[in-house]
Design an enzyme around this catalytic site. Structure first.
Site, PDB file in Angstrom:
ATOM      1  N   LYS A  11       1.489   1.432   2.897  1.00 12.87           N
ATOM      2  CA  LYS A  11       0.360   1.572   3.821  1.00 12.87           C
ATOM      3  C   LYS A  11       0.017   0.237   4.494  1.00 12.87           C
ATOM      4  CE  LYS A  11      -1.664   5.543   1.347  1.00 12.87           C
ATOM      5  NZ  LYS A  11      -2.900   6.139   0.786  1.00 12.87           N
ATOM      6  N   TYR A  51      -1.664  14.045   7.066  1.00 12.49           N
ATOM      7  CA  TYR A  51      -2.688  14.291   6.054  1.00 12.49           C
ATOM      8  C   TYR A  51      -3.502  15.563   6.352  1.00 12.49           C
ATOM      9  CZ  TYR A  51      -2.127   9.935   3.375  1.00 12.49           C
ATOM     10  OH  TYR A  51      -1.672   8.940   2.548  1.00 12.49           O
ATOM     11  N   PHE A  59     -13.430  12.272   3.231  1.00 14.67           N
ATOM     12  CA  PHE A  59     -12.780  10.976   3.470  1.00 14.67           C
ATOM     13  C   PHE A  59     -11.704  11.034   4.557  1.00 14.67           C
ATOM     14  CE2 PHE A  59     -10.642  12.928  -0.261  1.00 14.67           C
ATOM     15  CZ  PHE A  59      -9.334  12.997   0.205  1.00 14.67           C
ATOM     16  N   ARG A  87       5.484   8.574  -8.343  1.00 15.34           N
ATOM     17  CA  ARG A  87       4.053   8.672  -8.642  1.00 15.34           C
ATOM     18  C   ARG A  87       3.688   7.782  -9.838  1.00 15.34           C
ATOM     19  NH1 ARG A  87       0.655  11.217  -4.863  1.00 15.34           N
ATOM     20  NH2 ARG A  87      -0.776  11.391  -6.600  1.00 15.34           N
ATOM     21  N   THR A  93      -4.694   7.010  -7.857  1.00 13.25           N
ATOM     22  CA  THR A  93      -5.184   6.868  -6.478  1.00 13.25           C
ATOM     23  C   THR A  93      -6.184   5.723  -6.342  1.00 13.25           C
ATOM     24  OG1 THR A  93      -4.950   9.275  -6.290  1.00 13.25           O
ATOM     25  CG2 THR A  93      -6.241   8.167  -4.580  1.00 13.25           C
ATOM     26  N   ARG A 104      -0.267   0.175  -7.412  1.00 15.09           N
ATOM     27  CA  ARG A 104      -1.672   0.132  -6.982  1.00 15.09           C
ATOM     28  C   ARG A 104      -2.487  -0.847  -7.823  1.00 15.09           C
ATOM     29  NH1 ARG A 104      -2.038   6.616  -5.675  1.00 15.09           N
ATOM     30  NH2 ARG A 104      -1.820   6.454  -3.416  1.00 15.09           N
ATOM     31  N   ASN A 114      -5.090   1.637  -0.572  1.00 16.13           N
ATOM     32  CA  ASN A 114      -4.437   1.732  -1.890  1.00 16.13           C
ATOM     33  C   ASN A 114      -2.917   1.600  -1.852  1.00 16.13           C
ATOM     34  OD1 ASN A 114      -3.919   4.254  -0.901  1.00 16.13           O
ATOM     35  ND2 ASN A 114      -4.833   5.380  -2.595  1.00 16.13           N
ATOM     36  N   HIS A 117       1.644   5.547  -0.413  1.00 14.37           N
ATOM     37  CA  HIS A 117       1.588   7.011  -0.515  1.00 14.37           C
ATOM     38  C   HIS A 117       2.858   7.476  -1.196  1.00 14.37           C
ATOM     39  CE1 HIS A 117       1.638  11.272   0.500  1.00 14.37           C
ATOM     40  NE2 HIS A 117       2.909  11.090   0.832  1.00 14.37           N
ATOM     41  N   GLU A 128       7.382  16.438   3.911  1.00 15.53           N
ATOM     42  CA  GLU A 128       7.015  15.096   4.405  1.00 15.53           C
ATOM     43  C   GLU A 128       8.237  14.325   4.915  1.00 15.53           C
ATOM     44  OE1 GLU A 128       4.778  13.285   1.211  1.00 15.53           O
ATOM     45  OE2 GLU A 128       3.088  14.649   1.514  1.00 15.53           O
TER      46      GLU A 128
END
Ligand code: RTP
Ligand code: MG
Length: 134
Positions: A11, A51, A59, A87, A93, A104, A114, A117, A128
């Protein structure tokens, strides 16, 4: 063990911190191969589309604004159990809740900024990857 593909996005906060290489090293050390990559500035429409599942969430507006605040690095990762493995490497998150040694925990500032993704299921991974790489 199944060989899977998953979508990862580094990100804008982590790109700005210049830690793409450090994050790639974590993928590689975990046995995940980078099989496609694209450095780009997302448009508002691309971020909203990506998203879309969150569009009713409070949010959503902030999430989209953050995702277009600077360039991102998008990659498809391939390896055994790639979806879950990515993950696990990412951590929770909210970086305050992320396990020590996760991406993270080490690179993220807040639940909004964060760092990464990762697809949350094999089904979403396919959707995706198609979204960004066709
Ligand atoms: P991601 O989709 O970015 O990989 O993150 P995730 O699965 O861990 O979390 P998800 O529930 O899909 O949420 C997507 C992103 O929205 C932001 N978020 N903010 N303020 C909040 O309560 C909140 N909850 C989620 C996070 O930046 C999260 O990565
Ligand atoms: Mg998610």
């Amino acid at each position: 063990m199944a060989i899977e593909r998953t979508l990862s996005i580094i990100k804008p906060d982590a790109v700005a911190k210049n830690v793409i290489g450090q994050i790639y090293t974590r993928f590689e050390n975990a046995g995940l191969k980078i099989v496609a990559a694209q450095y780009k500035q997302l448009t508002q429409a691309e971020a909203e589309g990506f998203y879309a599942v969150h569009k009713e969430r409070p949010f959503f507006k902030d999430l989209v604004a953050f995702m277009i605040s600077g360039p991102v690095m998008i990659q498809a990762l391939e390896g055994e159990n790639a979806v879950l493995k990515n993950r696990e490497l990412m951590g929770a998150t909210n970086p305050k809740e992320a396990a020590p040694g996760t991406i993270r925990a080490d690179f993220a500032e807040s639940i909004d900024a964060n760092a990464v993704h990762g697809s949350d299921s094999l089904e979403n991974a396919a959707i995706e990857i198609k979204y960004f790489f066709g």
